[in-house]
Design a protein around this motif. Sequence first.
Motif, PDB file in Angstrom:
ATOM      1  N   LEU A 186       0.934  -1.205   0.095  1.00 47.65           N
ATOM      2  CA  LEU A 186       0.104   0.157   0.188  1.00 47.65           C
ATOM      3  C   LEU A 186       0.924   1.324  -0.260  1.00 47.65           C
ATOM      4  O   LEU A 186       0.443   2.375  -0.397  1.00 47.65           O
ATOM      5  CB  LEU A 186      -0.991   0.000   1.161  1.00 47.65           C
ATOM      6  CG  LEU A 186      -2.039  -1.103   1.129  1.00 47.65           C
ATOM      7  CD1 LEU A 186      -2.798  -1.074   2.351  1.00 47.65           C
ATOM      8  CD2 LEU A 186      -2.891  -0.483   0.092  1.00 47.65           C
ATOM      9  N   ALA A 187       2.147   1.076   0.405  1.00 54.75           N
ATOM     10  CA  ALA A 187       2.931   2.506   0.540  1.00 54.75           C
ATOM     11  C   ALA A 187       3.228   2.771  -1.010  1.00 54.75           C
ATOM     12  O   ALA A 187       3.279   3.966  -1.363  1.00 54.75           O
ATOM     13  CB  ALA A 187       4.303   2.044   0.977  1.00 54.75           C
ATOM     14  N   ARG A 188       3.409   1.694  -1.923  1.00 52.27           N
ATOM     15  CA  ARG A 188       3.451   2.068  -3.418  1.00 52.27           C
ATOM     16  C   ARG A 188       2.030   2.733  -3.866  1.00 52.27           C
ATOM     17  O   ARG A 188       2.174   3.791  -4.570  1.00 52.27           O
ATOM     18  CB  ARG A 188       3.576   0.958  -4.162  1.00 52.27           C
ATOM     19  CG  ARG A 188       4.899   0.178  -3.931  1.00 52.27           C
ATOM     20  CD  ARG A 188       4.882  -1.097  -4.621  1.00 52.27           C
ATOM     21  NE  ARG A 188       4.790  -1.153  -6.056  1.00 52.27           N
ATOM     22  CZ  ARG A 188       3.461  -1.571  -6.769  1.00 52.27           C
ATOM     23  NH1 ARG A 188       2.980  -2.520  -6.081  1.00 52.27           N
ATOM     24  NH2 ARG A 188       3.695  -1.207  -8.149  1.00 52.27           N
ATOM     25  N   ALA A 199       2.456   7.178   2.846  1.00 54.74           N
ATOM     26  CA  ALA A 199       3.080   6.072   2.261  1.00 54.74           C
ATOM     27  C   ALA A 199       4.410   5.708   3.157  1.00 54.74           C
ATOM     28  O   ALA A 199       4.800   4.631   3.521  1.00 54.74           O
ATOM     29  CB  ALA A 199       4.138   6.618   0.782  1.00 54.74           C
ATOM     30  N   ARG A 200       4.737   6.869   4.111  1.00 55.83           N
ATOM     31  CA  ARG A 200       5.946   6.896   5.172  1.00 55.83           C
ATOM     32  C   ARG A 200       5.293   6.119   6.260  1.00 55.83           C
ATOM     33  O   ARG A 200       5.956   5.038   6.687  1.00 55.83           O
ATOM     34  CB  ARG A 200       6.164   8.257   5.451  1.00 55.83           C
ATOM     35  CG  ARG A 200       7.604   8.299   6.623  1.00 55.83           C
ATOM     36  CD  ARG A 200       7.994   9.605   6.713  1.00 55.83           C
ATOM     37  NE  ARG A 200       8.055  10.390   5.615  1.00 55.83           N
ATOM     38  CZ  ARG A 200       7.287  11.375   5.234  1.00 55.83           C
ATOM     39  NH1 ARG A 200       6.322  11.892   5.944  1.00 55.83           N
ATOM     40  NH2 ARG A 200       7.687  12.134   4.074  1.00 55.83           N
ATOM     41  N   GLY A 201       4.133   6.198   6.442  1.00 56.29           N
ATOM     42  CA  GLY A 201       3.568   5.363   7.795  1.00 56.29           C
ATOM     43  C   GLY A 201       3.449   4.043   7.183  1.00 56.29           C
ATOM     44  O   GLY A 201       3.577   3.173   8.145  1.00 56.29           O
ATOM     45  N   CYS A 202       3.208   3.459   5.954  1.00 58.52           N
ATOM     46  CA  CYS A 202       3.034   2.161   5.717  1.00 58.52           C
ATOM     47  C   CYS A 202       4.214   1.510   5.426  1.00 58.52           C
ATOM     48  O   CYS A 202       4.393   0.200   5.588  1.00 58.52           O
ATOM     49  CB  CYS A 202       2.237   2.129   4.220  1.00 58.52           C
ATOM     50  SG  CYS A 202       0.461   2.280   4.199  1.00 58.52           S
ATOM     51  N   ARG A 203       5.424   2.028   5.538  1.00 56.26           N
ATOM     52  CA  ARG A 203       6.773   1.698   5.748  1.00 56.26           C
ATOM     53  C   ARG A 203       7.148   1.473   6.945  1.00 56.26           C
ATOM     54  O   ARG A 203       7.980   0.488   7.510  1.00 56.26           O
ATOM     55  CB  ARG A 203       7.680   2.439   4.732  1.00 56.26           C
ATOM     56  CG  ARG A 203       7.398   2.568   3.429  1.00 56.26           C
ATOM     57  CD  ARG A 203       8.531   3.054   2.171  1.00 56.26           C
ATOM     58  NE  ARG A 203       8.102   3.490   1.099  1.00 56.26           N
ATOM     59  CZ  ARG A 203       7.856   4.552   0.527  1.00 56.26           C
ATOM     60  NH1 ARG A 203       7.635   5.642   1.470  1.00 56.26           N
ATOM     61  NH2 ARG A 203       7.580   4.660  -0.619  1.00 56.26           N
ATOM     62  N   ILE A 204       6.748   2.552   8.019  1.00 52.60           N
ATOM     63  CA  ILE A 204       7.241   2.415   9.314  1.00 52.60           C
ATOM     64  C   ILE A 204       6.490   1.518  10.213  1.00 52.60           C
ATOM     65  O   ILE A 204       6.904   0.712  11.115  1.00 52.60           O
ATOM     66  CB  ILE A 204       7.075   3.967   9.944  1.00 52.60           C
ATOM     67  CG1 ILE A 204       7.908   4.867   8.948  1.00 52.60           C
ATOM     68  CG2 ILE A 204       7.428   3.942  11.384  1.00 52.60           C
ATOM     69  CD1 ILE A 204       8.086   6.311   9.494  1.00 52.60           C
ATOM     70  N   VAL A 205       5.164   1.433   9.977  1.00 51.15           N
ATOM     71  CA  VAL A 205       4.372   0.541  10.870  1.00 51.15           C
ATOM     72  C   VAL A 205       4.651  -0.881  10.619  1.00 51.15           C
ATOM     73  O   VAL A 205       4.583  -1.546  11.955  1.00 51.15           O
ATOM     74  CB  VAL A 205       2.870   0.724  10.652  1.00 51.15           C
ATOM     75  CG1 VAL A 205       1.873  -0.316  11.104  1.00 51.15           C
ATOM     76  CG2 VAL A 205       2.186   2.173  10.871  1.00 51.15           C
TER      77      VAL A 205
END
Length: 257
Positions: A186-188, A199-205
């Motif tokens: 979903l970050a993509r 997008a950043r949140g989907c990579r950090i979580v």
Amino acid sequence: MTRTDSRPQTATTTPTTATTKTGTTIAAAPTAPTATRALSRGAVGRARLLGGAVLAGPFFLAAGITQGILREGYDFTRNAFSQLSLGEGGWIQRTVFVLTAALVLAGAAGLRQALRDGPGGTWAPRLVGLFGISCLAAAVFDADPGAGFPAGAPEERVPSMSTEGMLHMLAGMVGYLALCAAFLVLARHFAAAGARGWARGCRIVPAGVLAGFVGSAGSVLAFASGAALGLLWLAAVAARIGRGTPVVTGDRQNHSS
């Protein structure tokens, strides 16, 4: 003198037909209002499906907290929510697992419709669906007793896991790994739409979820925190996608993230 009708004429949107030389009647294409209504119904249906993913996490956490408060012997610092499936009243938590699975699977179907033909439109719904299936597996295979719960269980953690307990743990591991992978996909989607914060949140979580699982060896609360983070972030991204992801055309961003 000819009398004219001064009454305003109302345009109709009734579909028309055409007759060919062979006498075959062909219906005309749907009118604009008809197509608009169809699109509106589709949007409402998609929003309802996505609402499943929005509700799944809060529902699961609220049900677990409520049971933890009411079930005798349960200790939030020592026992996992999965252990609520054990003992008298365990059917409630098994039902919670099933209902959570149904909500997540509905959300996966909504994601499939919302992201169709876009970045993440193939794998994000599949991975979220796999997470939903893992919740069903958790309802079928119970966790092992231990840490004093349910009543009569050993006060310490059981040193060796039963086959059923191992299958329960495996289902949770596979499910949350799939959920973390879905966030990365979903970050993509959000990056392509210009929603950089999402997008950043989907990579950090996913890192936070996995850190909680790693920390579960020393603290049940670490595990619970990681699981809760994943569930609540799923609710957040489903709600965001349900409202419509910002669209960027060329270098111009129409909506901020």
